[in-house]
Design an enzyme around this catalytic site. Structure first.
Site, short mmCIF file in Angstrom:
data_model
loop_
_atom_site.label_atom_id
_atom_site.label_comp_id
_atom_site.label_asym_id
_atom_site.label_seq_id
_atom_site.Cartn_x
_atom_site.Cartn_y
_atom_site.Cartn_z
N GLU A 177 1.09 -0.65 0.14
CA GLU A 177 -0.05 -0.30 0.17
C GLU A 177 0.96 1.14 -0.40
O GLU A 177 0.44 2.64 0.05
CB GLU A 177 -0.77 -0.06 1.07
CG GLU A 177 -0.18 0.29 2.06
CD GLU A 177 0.59 -1.14 3.17
OE1 GLU A 177 1.05 -1.72 2.72
OE2 GLU A 177 -0.18 -1.71 4.44
N GLU A 228 -7.74 -3.46 8.52
CA GLU A 228 -7.62 -2.54 6.98
C GLU A 228 -6.22 -3.41 5.98
O GLU A 228 -7.12 -2.81 5.09
CB GLU A 228 -6.80 -1.57 7.59
CG GLU A 228 -7.71 -0.28 8.62
CD GLU A 228 -8.82 -0.01 8.05
OE1 GLU A 228 -8.88 0.03 6.82
OE2 GLU A 228 -10.40 -0.21 8.85
N ARG A 236 1.88 -1.67 14.30
CA ARG A 236 0.45 -1.83 14.94
C ARG A 236 0.28 -2.93 15.67
O ARG A 236 -0.44 -4.06 15.11
CB ARG A 236 -1.03 -1.44 13.71
CG ARG A 236 -1.13 -0.18 13.78
CD ARG A 236 -1.96 0.50 12.64
NE ARG A 236 -1.29 1.60 12.00
CZ ARG A 236 -0.78 2.14 11.01
NH1 ARG A 236 -0.59 1.30 9.97
NH2 ARG A 236 -0.84 3.27 10.51
N ASP A 293 -2.89 -6.46 9.06
CA ASP A 293 -3.61 -5.71 10.22
C ASP A 293 -5.24 -5.96 9.08
O ASP A 293 -6.05 -6.33 8.20
CB ASP A 293 -3.43 -5.31 10.67
CG ASP A 293 -3.62 -3.55 9.89
OD1 ASP A 293 -4.13 -3.85 8.82
OD2 ASP A 293 -3.77 -2.71 10.39
N TYR A 337 6.35 -4.61 12.75
CA TYR A 337 4.80 -4.12 12.75
C TYR A 337 4.51 -3.04 13.82
O TYR A 337 4.38 -3.11 14.63
CB TYR A 337 3.93 -5.02 11.78
CG TYR A 337 2.83 -3.95 11.75
CD1 TYR A 337 2.61 -3.14 11.00
CD2 TYR A 337 1.73 -4.75 12.17
CE1 TYR A 337 1.89 -2.81 9.90
CE2 TYR A 337 -0.25 -3.65 11.51
CZ TYR A 337 0.31 -2.71 10.30
OH TYR A 337 -1.09 -2.32 9.66
N HIS A 393 1.31 -11.55 15.84
CA HIS A 393 2.34 -10.71 15.50
C HIS A 393 2.78 -10.07 16.99
O HIS A 393 3.03 -10.78 18.23
CB HIS A 393 1.79 -9.25 15.79
CG HIS A 393 0.74 -8.76 14.68
ND1 HIS A 393 -0.34 -7.17 14.80
CD2 HIS A 393 0.58 -9.09 13.28
CE1 HIS A 393 -1.64 -7.08 13.19
NE2 HIS A 393 -0.70 -8.43 12.87
N ASP A 396 -0.56 -4.51 4.86
CA ASP A 396 -0.29 -4.15 6.31
C ASP A 396 -0.95 -5.70 6.61
O ASP A 396 -2.01 -5.70 6.37
CB ASP A 396 -0.98 -3.12 7.42
CG ASP A 396 0.56 -1.88 6.79
OD1 ASP A 396 1.68 -2.32 6.52
OD2 ASP A 396 0.61 -1.22 7.42
#
Length: 758
Positions: free
Chosen positions: A12, A89, A304, A87, A302, A348, A85
């Site tokens: 992204e 989203e 988040r 997650d 990462y 994660h 990513d």
């Protein structure tokens, strides 16, 4: 069609694409979607409530060209790897892209990059998976729920309060926390109490202090000055003798590596960064930066995450580094074990450096100051989390004086352990750190008489609960289960942008608008604004992701009571728009009393004789409730229509000039800075304007014919170096002001306080 290339990788972010492209080489194409490519439409609800909340996704404005380029590349690729990513989203982005590419290629895979390093990227490509539709559905449920709340409540607020307002499902609960805290502070009644401290001297230095703690074996509480005075009389002439000395060795353990929440909290405490700024910089560190001979590489995992899990490989590297850098005494025999909070996504890792061998100072020259500061605290916290605890001797000395006992405490760090590298910051409201918990005490054997240097009584008052800081609000959101790691920064920035809260001296205060909107929503949507209810919704979204709940059922359970509350609110919610609050301020045009009303730009004073008298004024309100009229500043400029003086007014997009005879004369014009537009053949002047988010800028008065614009304030002073007819004000990072030339290749600048070069 030409020969197909081996593979296409879609991420992204352009920065992430550049880093990954370096690792994969020529056999791969790497493209960036630049975030989401599809979403619900901007100007309509985009959700069919009658058909199981069927969403209508459209291509986001400006993303059509990007999608076309991705599709073109996909037709040339044998395999497609979707790498947004890891997650919800990111999963939704991957799903939307896959939907668009279905006709282009069947070999579409999902790859997850927990860190952007060569090994991690190659491992992910070698072990691709499929899109996690449970995760997609969890994101979709959240998006639809938030859209329903925003699109249904906003028109209600427009009708009852003022146009332009909006409400968010989670943001509104955050505002409620801030408003409720303000109400606690307002209703708080301070209670008096006293402390008594003895300043003492033993046989050997240094002098020290001890605080009164007990009387006749019971904990003492001194409520009034008279009680304090009585104690001083009782102590007069009494010998102070060491009664007991106790020294205990305590271990202080390191804290776990960072999660999103703890990183935002620590960054706010130590660096004074907002949550939004912290996440922006962390994203840059994750996606990859050029660090010299290594080229572009991701520096952290990462960012988040709510997990404190660490990979065996990372732990092993850290242990080797600790032994080599600090010695075996600093390395725990047993591996430190940290437990993530309930419901954490253990897939994660915690936020850590991708390699501890990249010491912060060794790569400092390749980073901006902010990037360095964030990387440094992530690196230090991770190293510290894998080290031995600190050993602390805590000495407690009780001193007898008649029937009273005073206590002195001292703290000595015997072995710094992890504290050699890092100690966690403290919230401003939590008091002192470990090394401030006591003073240095002299040797004090039991029975030693002490010399009294003075006895000091001090009055105190209990304090109300503190207003939230960025750190404490993020901590509270996490503790109460409001939002998730990826949403904290957005929540904090959104409630400020909507002007429901403002930050004063680093603490959140609700605005008057925020209090009004909050109280209306709490009264009419008690479930929606309930902290427990919001946390329950987050848990249900987690269950959708785990495959234990259907997203449509969650939305049905949410929407049925919400729609009933909405219908009732349109009928019964109090209208602030029509409300008039009387004041004792007299209209300077007709003598009648003014009233407070709500308008497009907030509260204002209006004549109670409206519409016969249309006089209106802005005002300020002190904490005591006293109102003061803001008198409009008259200028030397006259109205070009009626000849009356112009006044400076403040509107939605900043200050402007308006005729003093408004509403009889409605002539307005922008404020001229007196600086001529630098564009060739343009006869305009630079004028002050504001963006929709109230950020000032300066543009040509001939806009849109001339589109010249700058952010920095122009000053009518000629550049002594190149002759440019104006300079601009530029704020430096240390808070001082500078004047500089904007002309390319000139480079002239000087401190604002310096005399201009002549």
């Amino acid at each position: 069609m030409g020969t197909k290339t081996k593979a296409l990788v879609i991420v992204e972010s352009p920065a992430k694409a550049r880093t990954i492209n370096k690792f994969l080489g020529r056999e791969f194409m790497v493209k960036a979607s630049i975030g989401h490519v599809k979403d619900l439409p901007e100007k309509e609800l985009g959700v069919d409530i009658t058909r199981d909340f069927l969403p209508k996704y459209v291509t986001i404005r400006g993303k059509g060209k990007i999608l076309s380029e991705i599709k073109k590349s996909a037709r040339m690729a044998e395999n497609i790897y979707l790498g947004p990513d890891p997650d919800r989203e990111g999963e939704a982005i991957a799903w939307h892209i896959a939907e668009e590419l279905n006709g282009s290629n069947e070999n579409i895979y999902r790859v997850l990059f927990n860190e952007i390093t060569k090994k991690a990227v190659l491992d992910a490509i070698a072990n691709p998976g499929k899109i996690d539709h449970n995760k997609v559905e969890a994101q979709q449920a959240r998006r639809i729920m938030d859209r329903l709340v925003g699109y249904k409540i906003s028109p209600l607020l427009w009708k009852k309060v003022k146009r332009g307002l909006s409400a968010g499902r989670v943001q509104s609960v955050a505002v409620r926390l801030i408003v409720d805290r303000e109400k606690e502070i307002s209703s708080f009644i301070p209670e008096e109490y006293w402390s008594i401290t003895a300043h003492l001297q033993g046989k050997t230095p240094p002098d020290f202090s001890a605080r009164l703690i007990r009387h006749k074996g019971k904990k003492i509480e001194i409520k009034r000055a008279a009680e304090s005075e009585q104690i001083l009389r009782d102590l007069k002439g009494k010998p102070f003798i060491v009664d007991s000395v106790e020294t205990k060795e305590k271990k202080r353990y390191p804290v776990p590596p960072f999660t999103t929440s703890t990183l935002q909290q620590e960054s706010a405490r130590k660096l004074r960064f907002t949550a939004k700024k912290t996440m922006l910089i962390s994203q840059q560190l994750y996606e990859g930066l050029d660090i010299g001979s290594e080229g572009s590489v991701g520096l952290i995992t990462y960012m988040r995450t709510d997990s404190v899990r660490i990979s065996d490989e990372a732990r092993s590297e850290a242990r080797g580094y600790i032994v080599e850098r600090f010695g075996k005494d600093y390395l725990p025999v047993k591996l430190p074990i940290y437990t993530s909070r309930r419901g954490a996504q253990e897939a994660h890792e915690a936020i850590r450096p991708t390699s501890v061998l990249r010491e912060p100072d060794s790569i400092r020259r390749y980073l901006t100051r902010d990037q360095y500061e964030i990387y440094r605290i992530i690196w230090m916290r991770f190293i510290a989390s894998q080290m031995n605890p600190a050993l602390i001797d805590q000495t407690s000395v009780d001193i007898k004086a008649g029937d009273y006992i005073f206590r002195a405490t001292g703290t000595t760090v015997k072995f710094h352990g992890f504290m050699t590298v890092y100690t966690e910051g403290m919230d401003e409201d939590k008091g002192k750190g470990i090394e401030d918990e006591g003073e240095v005490l002299p040797p004090l054997p039991v029975g030693e008489p002490l010399k009294v240097l003075g006895i000091e009584p001090r009055q105190h008052f209990t304090q109300p609960p503190p207003r939230y800081t960025e750190a404490s609000l993020v901590k509270t959101l996490e503790e109460k289960g409001i939002g998730r790691p990826s949403t904290y920064a957005t929540i904090l920035s959104t409630i400020q942008e909507r002007e429901y809260v403002k930050k004063i001296e680093n603490r959140f205060h609700p605005t008057e608008l925020g209090v009004i909107v909050n109280d209306l929503l709490v009264a009419n949507f008690p479930d929606l604004l309930d902290v427990t209810f919001t946390a329950k919704m987050e848990e249900e979204l987690d269950k959708i992701e785990e495959g234990n709940l259907r997203w449509v059922e969650v939305l049905k359970d949410f929407y049925s009571p919400f729609s009933k509350s909405l219908e009732s609110a349109f009928k019964n919610m109090k209208s602030i728009k029509s409300e008039e609050i009387p004041t004792d301020i007299l209209c300077d045009k007709c003598g009648r009393k003014m009233v407070i009303k709500w308008g497009r730009h907030g509260q204002f004073l209006a004549c109670s004789g409206y519409p016969e008298c249309k006089n209106a004024k802005r005002f300020t309100k002190e904490e005591s409730g006293i109102l003061s009229v803001i008198e409009e500043e008259k200028t030397e400029e006259l109205c070009e229509k009626c000849g009356e003086p112009m006044v400076i007014k403040k509107g939605r997009f900043g200050k402007f000039l308006a005729c003093s005879q408004y509403p009889l004369c409605k002539y307005t014009k922008p404020i001229n800075t007196g600086v001529r537009c630098p564009e060739a053949e343009c006869k305009g002047f630079l004028i002050e304007r504001s963006t929709k988010r109230r950020k000032k800028f300066y543009s040509c008065s001939n806009y849109p014919e001339c589109k010249f614009a700058i952010w920095d304030k122009p000053v009518t002073e000629e550049c002594p170096q190149c002759g440019m007819h104006f300079l601009v004000e530029k704020w430096k990072s240390d808070g001082s002001l500078q004047l500089k030339c904007i002309k390319k290749n000139c480079g002239y600048k000087r401190d604002y306080s310096d005399n201009p070069v002549t």
